[in-house]
Design a protein around this motif. Structure first.
Motif, PDB file in Angstrom:
ATOM      1  N   LEU A   3       0.828  -1.209   0.000  1.00  0.00           N
ATOM      2  CA  LEU A   3       0.000   0.000   0.000  1.00  0.00           C
ATOM      3  C   LEU A   3       0.865   1.264   0.000  1.00  0.00           C
ATOM      4  O   LEU A   3       0.565   2.231  -0.706  1.00  0.00           O
ATOM      5  CB  LEU A   3      -0.919  -0.014   1.222  1.00  0.00           C
ATOM      6  N   VAL A   4       1.957   1.247   0.777  1.00  0.00           N
ATOM      7  CA  VAL A   4       2.884   2.385   0.807  1.00  0.00           C
ATOM      8  C   VAL A   4       3.544   2.561  -0.558  1.00  0.00           C
ATOM      9  O   VAL A   4       3.678   3.695  -1.051  1.00  0.00           O
ATOM     10  CB  VAL A   4       3.950   2.185   1.904  1.00  0.00           C
ATOM     11  N   ARG A   5       3.937   1.450  -1.170  1.00  0.00           N
ATOM     12  CA  ARG A   5       4.556   1.520  -2.503  1.00  0.00           C
ATOM     13  C   ARG A   5       3.562   2.068  -3.533  1.00  0.00           C
ATOM     14  O   ARG A   5       3.926   2.881  -4.399  1.00  0.00           O
ATOM     15  CB  ARG A   5       5.045   0.129  -2.925  1.00  0.00           C
ATOM     16  N   SER A   6       2.307   1.627  -3.414  1.00  0.00           N
ATOM     17  CA  SER A   6       1.267   2.109  -4.332  1.00  0.00           C
ATOM     18  C   SER A   6       1.048   3.611  -4.166  1.00  0.00           C
ATOM     19  O   SER A   6       0.893   4.341  -5.159  1.00  0.00           O
ATOM     20  CB  SER A   6      -0.044   1.361  -4.081  1.00  0.00           C
ATOM     21  N   LEU A   7       1.045   4.087  -2.920  1.00  0.00           N
ATOM     22  CA  LEU A   7       0.883   5.519  -2.657  1.00  0.00           C
ATOM     23  C   LEU A   7       2.061   6.308  -3.227  1.00  0.00           C
ATOM     24  O   LEU A   7       1.879   7.392  -3.803  1.00  0.00           O
ATOM     25  CB  LEU A   7       0.767   5.767  -1.145  1.00  0.00           C
ATOM     26  N   TRP A   8       3.265   5.761  -3.058  1.00  0.00           N
ATOM     27  CA  TRP A   8       4.473   6.427  -3.570  1.00  0.00           C
ATOM     28  C   TRP A   8       4.412   6.568  -5.098  1.00  0.00           C
ATOM     29  O   TRP A   8       4.691   7.643  -5.641  1.00  0.00           O
ATOM     30  CB  TRP A   8       5.706   5.625  -3.168  1.00  0.00           C
ATOM     31  N   ARG A   9       3.992   5.502  -5.772  1.00  0.00           N
ATOM     32  CA  ARG A   9       3.872   5.541  -7.243  1.00  0.00           C
ATOM     33  C   ARG A   9       2.769   6.500  -7.674  1.00  0.00           C
ATOM     34  O   ARG A   9       2.912   7.247  -8.643  1.00  0.00           O
ATOM     35  CB  ARG A   9       3.578   4.139  -7.780  1.00  0.00           C
ATOM     36  N   HIS A  10       1.660   6.486  -6.914  1.00  0.00           N
ATOM     37  CA  HIS A  10       0.535   7.365  -7.248  1.00  0.00           C
ATOM     38  C   HIS A  10       0.919   8.838  -7.061  1.00  0.00           C
ATOM     39  O   HIS A  10       0.597   9.684  -7.911  1.00  0.00           O
ATOM     40  CB  HIS A  10      -0.655   7.015  -6.343  1.00  0.00           C
ATOM     41  N   THR A  11       1.626   9.136  -5.973  1.00  0.00           N
ATOM     42  CA  THR A  11       2.081  10.513  -5.712  1.00  0.00           C
ATOM     43  C   THR A  11       3.055  10.970  -6.791  1.00  0.00           C
ATOM     44  O   THR A  11       3.025  12.128  -7.226  1.00  0.00           O
ATOM     45  CB  THR A  11       2.760  10.593  -4.327  1.00  0.00           C
ATOM     46  N   LYS A  12       3.899  10.061  -7.246  1.00  0.00           N
ATOM     47  CA  LYS A  12       4.872  10.366  -8.300  1.00  0.00           C
ATOM     48  C   LYS A  12       4.153  10.729  -9.601  1.00  0.00           C
ATOM     49  O   LYS A  12       4.537  11.678 -10.301  1.00  0.00           O
ATOM     50  CB  LYS A  12       5.781   9.154  -8.507  1.00  0.00           C
ATOM     51  N   GLN A  13       3.097   9.982  -9.937  1.00  0.00           N
ATOM     52  CA  GLN A  13       2.325  10.247 -11.148  1.00  0.00           C
ATOM     53  C   GLN A  13       1.603  11.594 -11.060  1.00  0.00           C
ATOM     54  O   GLN A  13       1.507  12.331 -12.042  1.00  0.00           O
ATOM     55  CB  GLN A  13       1.307   9.128 -11.374  1.00  0.00           C
ATOM     56  N   ILE A  14       1.092  11.895  -9.860  1.00  0.00           N
ATOM     57  CA  ILE A  14       0.390  13.169  -9.642  1.00  0.00           C
ATOM     58  C   ILE A  14       1.339  14.348  -9.870  1.00  0.00           C
ATOM     59  O   ILE A  14       0.988  15.345 -10.506  1.00  0.00           O
ATOM     60  CB  ILE A  14      -0.212  13.230  -8.219  1.00  0.00           C
ATOM     61  N   LYS A  15       2.558  14.243  -9.366  1.00  0.00           N
ATOM     62  CA  LYS A  15       3.548  15.315  -9.529  1.00  0.00           C
ATOM     63  C   LYS A  15       3.935  15.495 -10.995  1.00  0.00           C
ATOM     64  O   LYS A  15       4.151  16.623 -11.457  1.00  0.00           O
ATOM     65  CB  LYS A  15       4.798  15.003  -8.697  1.00  0.00           C
ATOM     66  N   LEU A  16       3.990  14.381 -11.725  1.00  0.00           N
ATOM     67  CA  LEU A  16       4.338  14.465 -13.147  1.00  0.00           C
ATOM     68  C   LEU A  16       3.248  15.181 -13.944  1.00  0.00           C
ATOM     69  O   LEU A  16       3.529  15.929 -14.872  1.00  0.00           O
ATOM     70  CB  LEU A  16       4.557  13.052 -13.724  1.00  0.00           C
TER      71      LEU A  16
END
Length: 309
Positions: free
Chosen positions: A204-217
């Motif tokens: 879940l933490v990894r999924s949040l990290w990837r999701h946050t990364k996509q949002i910033k992009l």
């Protein structure tokens, strides 16, 4: 006469019992009322209902154990009573652990986003998967709890035979061991559902990290529904890990209490700390769950209006 420590322990255990029963009972009641209104129950409500029932049983067994230690210490030394308490404790403890794990796995499958085929299949079949997991949890807990009295009885008979072959000093130490070896082993087995919960937390933490990364992009808002869902689920799992750590340390303290001079006080302290887990985590669930939180606010508002009238 009770000592000051015994009196304080009884007050604390009673307070924990009342708060624990009210908190877990509230969750069960809200879900039951919702079930009656909608004539169906959602997967998350099904998990929570089973979880709070197991926690009410667990708190009851632990409180009973604490009261017996304080009020009836002579009765507690009887092996039959220890076997009965340990059997019910094991059943409730394993149910609680596996149902909590089921809740954490549900959060992971429902909220996390991964492209792996197995994960996508589990996500698609989440309702069916969770219901089978719940049945499996019950079966495992029942099986283990049926093994406990057999193992404890055999261990007790073995050490009873050994008493005739050893001197008085050795006899004292051996008599303490039956309550340690088997239960410590079963405590170690309880790490398995915790590891599954930990894996769900990491995913879940990894999924949040990837999701946050996509949002910033894509330069979008960081407070989108998916991010908030991730954060709430992570907060719930973090509280579980914290309370489980306290619970496990307390359980080990109770198991090894025979090594401490004031072992009765050590056992009571361990019981008091251990009860915080099924109590505290349920309160966190109420705070973080929107439906439960809103229901509590409505209840308090109605009560305030009734008092004013």
């Amino acid at each position: 006469m009770f000592s000051a420590a015994d009196s304080i322990s009884i007050i604390l255990i009673t307070g924990e019992f009342i708060i624990g029963i009210l908190g877990n009972g509230y969750i069960g009641l809200v879900n039951w009322i919702d079930w009656i209104k909608k004539k169906k129950i959602s997967t998350i409500d099904c998990i929570l209902t089973n979880l709070v029932i197991s926690r009410i049983c667990l708190i009851s067994v632990m409180v009973l154990n604490g009261i017996v230690i304080v009020l009836y210490p002579d009765v507690y030394t009887k092996m039959k009573l220890q076997i009965v308490i340990c059997t019910f404790w094991t059943f409730a403890n394993y149910l609680n652990m596996w149902f909590t794990t089921c809740l954490n796995v549900f959060y992971c499958l429902k909220i996390a986003n991964f492209s792996h085929p197995l994960f996508l299949w589990l996500k698609w079949k989440i309702d069916m998967v969770v219901r089978w997991i719940l049945l499996g949890c019950f079966a495992i807990s029942l099986l283990v709890s049926l093994i406990v009295p057999i193992v404890l009885s055999c261990d007790y008979k073995f050490h009873a035979t050994e008493k005739h072959k050893r001197n008085v000093t050795e006899m004292f130490h051996v008599s303490k061991m039956p309550s340690f070896k088997p239960l410590t082993l079963f405590n170690l087995f309880a790490i398995v559902p915790f590891i599954v919960s930990l894996i769900s937390f990491i995913l879940l933490v990894r999924s949040l990290w990837r999701h946050t990364k996509q949002i910033k992009l894509h330069a979008t808002s960081c407070r989108d529904p998916s991010t908030e869902a991730h954060v709430k689920a992570i907060k719930t799992m973090t509280s579980f890990i914290f309370f489980f750590f306290l619970y496990y340390i307390a359980s080990l303290l109770v198991s090894f209490s025979y090594l401490i001079t004031k072992y009765k006080l050590a056992m009571l302290f361990g019981e008091i700390i251990a009860i915080l887990y099924p109590l505290g985590h349920s309160l966190i669930l109420i705070i973080l769950n929107k439906k439960l939180r809103q229901a509590s606010v409505r209840t308090l508002t109605c009560r305030k209006i009734a008092c004013m009238i």
